[in-house]
Design an enzyme around this catalytic site. Structure first.
Site, mmCIF file in Angstrom:
data_model
loop_
_atom_site.group_PDB
_atom_site.id
_atom_site.type_symbol
_atom_site.label_atom_id
_atom_site.label_comp_id
_atom_site.label_asym_id
_atom_site.label_seq_id
_atom_site.Cartn_x
_atom_site.Cartn_y
_atom_site.Cartn_z
ATOM 1 N N SER A 293 0.643 -1.075 -0.556
ATOM 2 C CA SER A 293 0.211 0.085 -0.142
ATOM 3 C C SER A 293 1.425 1.619 0.001
ATOM 4 C CB SER A 293 -0.587 -0.192 1.317
ATOM 5 O OG SER A 293 -1.063 1.356 1.557
ATOM 6 N N TYR B 148 -1.110 -0.565 10.210
ATOM 7 C CA TYR B 148 -1.253 -1.061 8.315
ATOM 8 C C TYR B 148 0.137 -0.542 7.425
ATOM 9 C CZ TYR B 148 -3.904 -1.167 4.188
ATOM 10 O OH TYR B 148 -4.435 -1.698 3.005
ATOM 11 N N LYS C 207 2.175 -3.207 5.973
ATOM 12 C CA LYS C 207 1.961 -2.492 4.274
ATOM 13 C C LYS C 207 4.101 -3.102 3.352
ATOM 14 C CE LYS C 207 -1.803 -3.742 2.744
ATOM 15 N NZ LYS C 207 -1.997 -5.525 2.182
#
Length: 301
Positions: free
Chosen positions: A151, A164, A168
């Site tokens: 991401s 997150y 990622k």
């Protein structure tokens, strides 16, 4: 023509959003697909096979072949059983798309460590579990295509997504090494960094032109990354029909030694940061080689 006749694919998190588009597209081009989805909420709570079964029904209605699986990617035994299920039915696994994910967004100051651990467990360890479960199969076949879903939040950061983003970016590091280790067995490993309107991005609302960000506009990039002609060690960004590549680069830098080295690092930081002649290293040892070459030049001067 990108074609997957005779290929078997596992797509995690395929009950909706990007994963569903990936599964449908792979099946439409001939792949037999394991549609994996825990069926939980966006934060990872709950679970049901209904979403996966719905995608299987779509694939079968279009004349394709698929099976549903509701294993949690965080449960290695359940993942191994999923792989055994695919092998028993089809005898091979050619493609793994690590797409399953969750969100538990908060600023780092307010985030509970359990929420950090859980997001890392799903994104990073979930991909590790699935990849480990198929790795030896792909080695024996001398063929494999694996995609990690990274991401821009990991590559470049995003407010409120330390958990997150960390997970990622860790997937990029995993991809870098696995692509090296898998090369001799034609196992090609890549990362996809998507921008799409899915359940994961619904809170962004008017901040994004949602009508232009259909997940179907990302999937063509995924299909290339898992095709016979796939690259390896690629970070492919995709969204709204646009495709770009991201790189982890290394500048040429400068050599600084001596008692005033800290002050010189500060004084020469612009030179250290100068991107003229920067490289994309073939492997981590390149950093050490650049640094040692500076030392050798200094000693021979």
């Amino acid at each position: 023509m990108v074609n997957f006749e005779g290929r078997v694919a596992i797509v995690t998190g395929a009950g909706g959003g990007l994963g569903r588009e990936h599964a449908l597209a792979l099946a439409a081009r001939g792949a037999k697909v394991v549609v994996n989805d825990l069926g939980g909420a966006r934060d990872g709570s709950g679970g049901s096979a209904t979403a996966a079964e719905g995608v299987v029904a779509e694939i079968e209605a279009a004349g394709g072949e698929a099976i549903a699986n509701a294993a949690s990617v965080t449960d290695y035994d359940a993942v191994a059983a999923m792989v055994d299920q695919a092998m028993a039915k089809w005898g091979r696994i050619d493609i793994l798309v690590n797409n399953a994910g969750v969100l538990r967004d908060k600023t780092f100051a307010k985030m509970e460590l359990e929420d950090f651990r859980f997001v890392v467990d799903v994104h990073l360890m979930g991909a590790v579990n699935c990849t480990k479960a198929v790795w030896e199969i792909m080695r024996q076949q001398n063929y494999g295509r694996i995609v990690m879903t990274t991401s821009s939040s990991g590559l470049y950061g995003n407010f409120g997504q330390s958990n997150y983003g960390a997970a990622k970016m860790a997937l990029v590091g995993l991809m870098q090494t696995l692509s090296i280790e898998g090369a001799k067995n034609d196992i090609r490993v890549n990362c996809l960094a998507p921008t799409a309107h899915t359940r994961m991005t619904e809170d962004l609302g008017a901040a994004l032109p949602l009508e232009a960000l259909g997940p179907d506009l990302v999937t063509p990039g995924l299909l290339h990354l898992v095709s016979d002609q796939a690259p390896s060690r690629c970070i492919l960004a995709a969204g709204a029909g646009g495709f770009e590549r991201a790189y982890v680069t290394l500048t040429q830098g400068v050599r600084i030694v001596g008692a005033d080295a800290p002050e010189q690092v500060a004084a020469q930081f612009d030179a250290i940061s100068d991107r003229t002649g920067e490289i994309v290293p073939d492997m981590g040892a390149a950093q050490g080689m650049i640094e040692l070459s500076k030392a050798q030049k200094a000693h021979s001067a």
